[in-house]
Scaffold this motif. Structure first.
Motif, mmCIF file in Angstrom:
data_model
loop_
_atom_site.group_PDB
_atom_site.id
_atom_site.type_symbol
_atom_site.label_atom_id
_atom_site.label_comp_id
_atom_site.label_asym_id
_atom_site.label_seq_id
_atom_site.Cartn_x
_atom_site.Cartn_y
_atom_site.Cartn_z
ATOM 1 N N UNK A 60 53.296 43.852 28.839
ATOM 2 C CA UNK A 60 52.667 44.515 29.982
ATOM 3 C C UNK A 60 51.994 43.541 30.946
ATOM 4 N N UNK A 61 52.052 42.249 30.640
ATOM 5 C CA UNK A 61 51.486 41.252 31.540
ATOM 6 C C UNK A 61 52.255 41.210 32.866
ATOM 7 N N UNK A 62 53.506 41.689 32.818
ATOM 8 C CA UNK A 62 54.308 41.719 34.040
ATOM 9 C C UNK A 62 53.717 42.659 35.091
ATOM 10 N N UNK A 63 52.828 43.553 34.676
ATOM 11 C CA UNK A 63 52.165 44.442 35.629
ATOM 12 C C UNK A 63 51.167 43.698 36.509
ATOM 13 N N UNK A 64 50.927 42.414 36.188
ATOM 14 C CA UNK A 64 50.050 41.605 37.046
ATOM 15 C C UNK A 64 50.652 41.439 38.440
ATOM 16 N N UNK A 65 51.972 41.521 38.534
ATOM 17 C CA UNK A 65 52.633 41.414 39.838
ATOM 18 C C UNK A 65 52.216 42.636 40.653
ATOM 19 N N UNK A 66 51.363 42.425 41.609
ATOM 20 C CA UNK A 66 50.897 43.506 42.474
ATOM 21 C C UNK A 66 49.871 44.415 41.822
ATOM 22 N N UNK A 67 49.362 44.033 40.657
ATOM 23 C CA UNK A 67 48.408 44.886 39.967
ATOM 24 C C UNK A 67 47.024 44.278 39.893
ATOM 25 N N UNK A 68 46.076 45.074 39.499
ATOM 26 C CA UNK A 68 44.687 44.666 39.326
ATOM 27 C C UNK A 68 44.586 43.904 37.994
ATOM 28 N N UNK A 69 44.228 42.608 38.019
ATOM 29 C CA UNK A 69 44.192 41.820 36.769
ATOM 30 C C UNK A 69 43.316 42.428 35.674
ATOM 31 N N UNK A 70 42.135 42.919 36.018
ATOM 32 C CA UNK A 70 41.252 43.503 35.008
ATOM 33 C C UNK A 70 41.923 44.719 34.361
ATOM 34 N N UNK A 71 42.546 45.550 35.176
ATOM 35 C CA UNK A 71 43.220 46.741 34.653
ATOM 36 C C UNK A 71 44.410 46.364 33.780
ATOM 37 N N UNK A 72 45.132 45.323 34.175
ATOM 38 C CA UNK A 72 46.302 44.903 33.396
ATOM 39 C C UNK A 72 45.858 44.351 32.043
ATOM 40 N N UNK A 73 44.791 43.587 32.002
ATOM 41 C CA UNK A 73 44.314 43.061 30.720
ATOM 42 C C UNK A 73 43.800 44.185 29.819
ATOM 43 N N UNK A 74 43.180 45.205 30.409
ATOM 44 C CA UNK A 74 42.805 46.385 29.627
ATOM 45 C C UNK A 74 44.068 47.054 29.077
ATOM 46 N N UNK A 75 45.097 47.147 29.916
ATOM 47 C CA UNK A 75 46.345 47.772 29.488
ATOM 48 C C UNK A 75 46.977 46.993 28.333
ATOM 49 N N UNK A 76 46.918 45.685 28.399
ATOM 50 C CA UNK A 76 47.466 44.862 27.309
ATOM 51 C C UNK A 76 46.738 45.172 26.003
ATOM 52 N N UNK A 77 45.414 45.309 26.055
ATOM 53 C CA UNK A 77 44.639 45.601 24.848
ATOM 54 C C UNK A 77 44.927 47.000 24.307
ATOM 55 N N UNK A 78 44.972 47.996 25.190
ATOM 56 C CA UNK A 78 45.199 49.336 24.650
ATOM 57 C C UNK A 78 46.647 49.557 24.256
ATOM 58 N N UNK A 79 47.597 48.854 24.867
ATOM 59 C CA UNK A 79 48.976 48.989 24.404
ATOM 60 C C UNK A 79 49.164 48.308 23.048
ATOM 61 N N UNK A 80 48.416 47.249 22.796
ATOM 62 C CA UNK A 80 48.435 46.620 21.467
ATOM 63 C C UNK A 80 47.952 47.626 20.422
ATOM 64 N N UNK A 81 46.818 48.284 20.696
ATOM 65 C CA UNK A 81 46.272 49.276 19.761
ATOM 66 C C UNK A 81 47.232 50.441 19.581
ATOM 67 N N UNK A 82 47.717 50.956 20.684
ATOM 68 C CA UNK A 82 48.643 52.084 20.618
ATOM 69 C C UNK A 82 49.934 51.679 19.914
#
Length: 171
Positions: A78-100
Motif C-alpha cells: 500500500x506504499x504505492x498510495x503515496x503517489x498523489x496521497x497524504x503520507x500520514x494517511x498512507x502510513x496509517x493505511x500500511x499499519x492497518x492493512x498489516x493488522x487486517x
C-alpha cells in the motif's frame, strides 16, 4: 473487532454511496479486481510460499511466521498510495492493512480458500469513485484502539493453531 472496524471504516455508508452513484459499475469492478488481485498475491502466493519455505522445516510457529510475513508485505504494497496521497494517511493505511492482513490469514486458513478474505477485502475497498484515490488520515487513537487488538488476537489465534498442528504431528 472486525465489525467495529467495518463500522468505523464507514463500510455501510460507502456501500450505499456506491450503490446510488453514477460510477457504481466502475467502483464495484475496481474494488473487486483489487480484492481478488491482492488476496491472490498475499494470502495465496506469498502465504503459501512462506509456509512452504524449506528453512521452516521443523520450525515452531511456521504458520504464524508466514502470516506475519505475508501480512507485512500486504501492508507494504500500500506504499504505492503515496503517489498523489497524504503520507500520514498512507502510513496509517500500511499499519492497518498489516493488522487486517493477519485476520484475513485466519479466514484463509479456516476456510481453506480465498473466497471469504476476498469478500471482506472487497467490502473495505468498495468506496465511491470520487474518494478512491484520496486516502484520508483518521484519528490515530481510534485506529490503534481497533487494529491493535485485531493484530494481537489474530497472532494469538495463529500461535494456537501452530501449537495444535505441532501436537498433531507428535501424536
Amino acid at each position: 473487532m472486525v465489525i467495529v472496524a467495518i463500522l468505523v471504516g464507514n463500510v455501510p455508508k460507502n456501500i450505499l454511496q456506491v450503490v446510488y452513484s453514477h460510477y457504481f459499475l466502475i467502483s464495484t469492478i475496481g474494488a473487486l479486481a483489487s480484492a481478488i488481485l491482492e488476496e491472490s498475491v498475499t494470502r495465496g502466493l506469498f502465504l503459501s510460499g512462506f509456509i512452504n519455505l524449506g528453512m521452516y522445516e521443523g520450525s515452531s510457529y511456521k504458520l504464524t511466521k508466514a502470516a506475519v510475513y505475508s501480512s507485512f508485505l500486504f501492508g507494504i504494497l500500500h506504499i504505492f498510495n503515496l503517489v498523489g496521497g497524504n503520507p500520514q494517511a498512507v502510513f496509517q493505511q500500511i499499519l492497518y492493512t498489516f493488522s487486517l492482513g493477519t485476520f484475513l490469514v485466519i479466514l484463509r486458513i479456516t476456510t481453506n480458500g480465498l473466497g471469504l478474505p476476498i469478500l471482506l477485502h472487497f467490502l473495505f475497498d468498495l468506496v465511491p469513485l470520487k474518494n478512491s484515490t484520496n486516502v484520508e488520515s483518521n484519528n490515530r487513537g481510534v485506529m490503534l484502539l481497533i487494529f491493535t487488538p485485531i493484530l494481537i488476537l489474530s497472532i494469538f489465534y495463529l500461535i494456537g493453531v501452530d501449537r495444535q498442528l505441532s501436537n498433531n504431528k507428535v501424536d
